[in-house]
Design a protein around this motif. Structure first.
Motif, PDB file in Angstrom:
ATOM      1  N   GLU A 135     -15.166  36.020  10.875  1.00  0.00           N
ATOM      2  CA  GLU A 135     -15.309  35.013   9.819  1.00  0.00           C
ATOM      3  C   GLU A 135     -14.054  34.145   9.730  1.00  0.00           C
ATOM      4  O   GLU A 135     -14.137  32.906   9.696  1.00  0.00           O
ATOM      5  CB  GLU A 135     -15.566  35.706   8.479  1.00  0.00           C
ATOM      6  CG  GLU A 135     -15.656  34.742   7.304  1.00  0.00           C
ATOM      7  CD  GLU A 135     -15.761  35.465   5.973  1.00  0.00           C
ATOM      8  OE1 GLU A 135     -16.396  34.923   5.058  1.00  0.00           O
ATOM      9  OE2 GLU A 135     -15.189  36.577   5.843  1.00  0.00           O
ATOM     10  N   LYS A 136     -12.886  34.796   9.688  1.00  0.00           N
ATOM     11  CA  LYS A 136     -11.626  34.054   9.566  1.00  0.00           C
ATOM     12  C   LYS A 136     -11.383  33.155  10.769  1.00  0.00           C
ATOM     13  O   LYS A 136     -11.011  31.984  10.634  1.00  0.00           O
ATOM     14  CB  LYS A 136     -10.475  35.046   9.403  1.00  0.00           C
ATOM     15  CG  LYS A 136      -9.121  34.390   9.213  1.00  0.00           C
ATOM     16  CD  LYS A 136      -8.019  35.435   9.030  1.00  0.00           C
ATOM     17  CE  LYS A 136      -6.658  34.760   8.880  1.00  0.00           C
ATOM     18  NZ  LYS A 136      -5.568  35.760   8.727  1.00  0.00           N
ATOM     19  N   LEU A 139     -13.887  30.097  10.895  1.00  0.00           N
ATOM     20  CA  LEU A 139     -13.573  29.120   9.851  1.00  0.00           C
ATOM     21  C   LEU A 139     -12.340  28.300  10.225  1.00  0.00           C
ATOM     22  O   LEU A 139     -12.294  27.087   9.991  1.00  0.00           O
ATOM     23  CB  LEU A 139     -13.354  29.819   8.513  1.00  0.00           C
ATOM     24  CG  LEU A 139     -14.617  30.298   7.786  1.00  0.00           C
ATOM     25  CD1 LEU A 139     -14.243  31.041   6.508  1.00  0.00           C
ATOM     26  CD2 LEU A 139     -15.538  29.128   7.466  1.00  0.00           C
ATOM     27  N   GLU A 143     -12.406  24.266  10.663  1.00  0.00           N
ATOM     28  CA  GLU A 143     -11.559  23.414   9.825  1.00  0.00           C
ATOM     29  C   GLU A 143     -10.674  22.486  10.644  1.00  0.00           C
ATOM     30  O   GLU A 143     -10.105  21.537  10.109  1.00  0.00           O
ATOM     31  CB  GLU A 143     -10.715  24.286   8.895  1.00  0.00           C
ATOM     32  CG  GLU A 143     -11.541  24.934   7.789  1.00  0.00           C
ATOM     33  CD  GLU A 143     -10.771  25.973   6.992  1.00  0.00           C
ATOM     34  OE1 GLU A 143      -9.582  26.208   7.335  1.00  0.00           O
ATOM     35  OE2 GLU A 143     -11.349  26.539   6.051  1.00  0.00           O
ATOM     36  N   LYS A 153     -16.127  22.228   2.557  1.00  0.00           N
ATOM     37  CA  LYS A 153     -15.537  23.076   3.583  1.00  0.00           C
ATOM     38  C   LYS A 153     -16.619  23.877   4.304  1.00  0.00           C
ATOM     39  O   LYS A 153     -17.646  24.212   3.728  1.00  0.00           O
ATOM     40  CB  LYS A 153     -14.515  24.022   2.947  1.00  0.00           C
ATOM     41  CG  LYS A 153     -13.239  23.332   2.478  1.00  0.00           C
ATOM     42  CD  LYS A 153     -12.220  24.354   2.025  1.00  0.00           C
ATOM     43  CE  LYS A 153     -10.903  23.675   1.656  1.00  0.00           C
ATOM     44  NZ  LYS A 153      -9.871  24.667   1.239  1.00  0.00           N
ATOM     45  N   GLU A 155     -18.633  27.027   5.971  1.00  0.00           N
ATOM     46  CA  GLU A 155     -18.927  28.369   5.481  1.00  0.00           C
ATOM     47  C   GLU A 155     -19.451  29.220   6.628  1.00  0.00           C
ATOM     48  O   GLU A 155     -19.988  28.711   7.598  1.00  0.00           O
ATOM     49  CB  GLU A 155     -19.999  28.326   4.376  1.00  0.00           C
ATOM     50  CG  GLU A 155     -19.636  27.505   3.166  1.00  0.00           C
ATOM     51  CD  GLU A 155     -20.796  27.434   2.183  1.00  0.00           C
ATOM     52  OE1 GLU A 155     -21.425  28.488   1.915  1.00  0.00           O
ATOM     53  OE2 GLU A 155     -21.101  26.327   1.707  1.00  0.00           O
ATOM     54  N   ILE A 156     -19.272  30.548   6.477  1.00  0.00           N
ATOM     55  CA  ILE A 156     -19.813  31.512   7.435  1.00  0.00           C
ATOM     56  C   ILE A 156     -20.785  32.424   6.707  1.00  0.00           C
ATOM     57  O   ILE A 156     -20.479  32.919   5.620  1.00  0.00           O
ATOM     58  CB  ILE A 156     -18.697  32.358   8.076  1.00  0.00           C
ATOM     59  CG1 ILE A 156     -17.856  31.507   9.021  1.00  0.00           C
ATOM     60  CG2 ILE A 156     -19.287  33.542   8.840  1.00  0.00           C
ATOM     61  CD1 ILE A 156     -18.533  31.180  10.330  1.00  0.00           C
ATOM     62  N   LEU A 170     -22.620  29.526  11.227  1.00  0.00           N
ATOM     63  CA  LEU A 170     -21.583  28.625  10.740  1.00  0.00           C
ATOM     64  C   LEU A 170     -22.253  27.405  10.131  1.00  0.00           C
ATOM     65  O   LEU A 170     -23.085  26.769  10.780  1.00  0.00           O
ATOM     66  CB  LEU A 170     -20.656  28.207  11.885  1.00  0.00           C
ATOM     67  CG  LEU A 170     -19.658  27.075  11.598  1.00  0.00           C
ATOM     68  CD1 LEU A 170     -18.681  27.465  10.491  1.00  0.00           C
ATOM     69  CD2 LEU A 170     -18.907  26.695  12.879  1.00  0.00           C
TER      70      LEU A 170
END
Length: 206
Positions: A135-136, A139, A143, A153, A155-156, A170
């Motif tokens: 996830e991190k 993202l 970004e 922004k 999202e996951i 995503l």
């Protein structure tokens, strides 16, 4: 207004020309009924397109510059005529769509109120991977993509357990006027693939 005045002036000009050359316009009244019935039967599709054209022009739901999806065709409205509407795709292919088809079928107007739309980019990773780390990472990749940061922004979403992978989605927002969905997906897939390769994260397959 321009389209309406153009056709209106042509009709008025035709009647004035007939009057000038000495044609008795009252003679038209004798044949008006029969001509009207004949034209009505022969030109049903034309009449349908004309009426639909007036509905489009004065309805305000479709305007020049709008991005429409009609059937399998998506493009920008470049011209609206009484009989047809012209769309230009991102591949610079022009489609001429009869107005009756636009009025009788469901169409998507991406820019009627807002050009911002959300698209999904699905992907899967090995069961050995840490979902929070994935996830991190994804993202951070999203970004860095300028076209994916225009409205909200990214999202996951963790969407499920597949046969060979844990599956994610995503979600990114784009301006449909400026960014093609296939292009942004391609950019993100390239970037995610590179990020996974650097971290040794496996993208499984059967």
């Amino acid at each position: 207004i321009d389209t309406f005045l153009t056709y209106f002036m042509l009709v008025i000009g035709a009647f004035i020309s007939l009057e000038i050359v000495g044609f008795d316009l009252r003679a038209l009244l004798v044949f008006a009924g029969a001509i009207g019935i004949g034209l009505g039967l022969a030109l049903q599709s034309v009449a349908s397109n004309l009426i639909s054209g007036f509905s489009i022009i004065f309805g305000g739901k479709i305007r020049r510059g709008d991005w429409l999806e009609a059937g399998d065709t998506m493009g920008m409205v470049t011209d609206i005529h009484l009989r047809s509407t012209r769309l230009r795709t991102r591949d610079n292919v022009e489609y001429i769509i009869p107005n009756a088809d636009l009025m009788s079928n469901t169409i998507i107007n991406y820019t009627l109120s807002s050009p911002m739309i959300r698209i999904d980019v699905p992907f899967g990773v090995s069961y050995a991977s840490d979902p929070r780390k994935i996830e991190k990472m994804v993202l951070e990749v999203a970004e860095k993509e300028p076209a994916a940061m225009v409205f909200k922004k990214p999202e996951i979403r963790f969407i499920g357990y597949g046969d060979n992978s844990i599956d994610f989605q995503l979600l990114v927002w784009i301006d449909v006027r400026k960014t093609a969905r296939r292009a942004i997906r391609s950019n993100l897939y390239f970037a995610v693939f590179d990020a996974f390769g650097k971290e040794g994260i496996e993208i499984p397959f059967p």
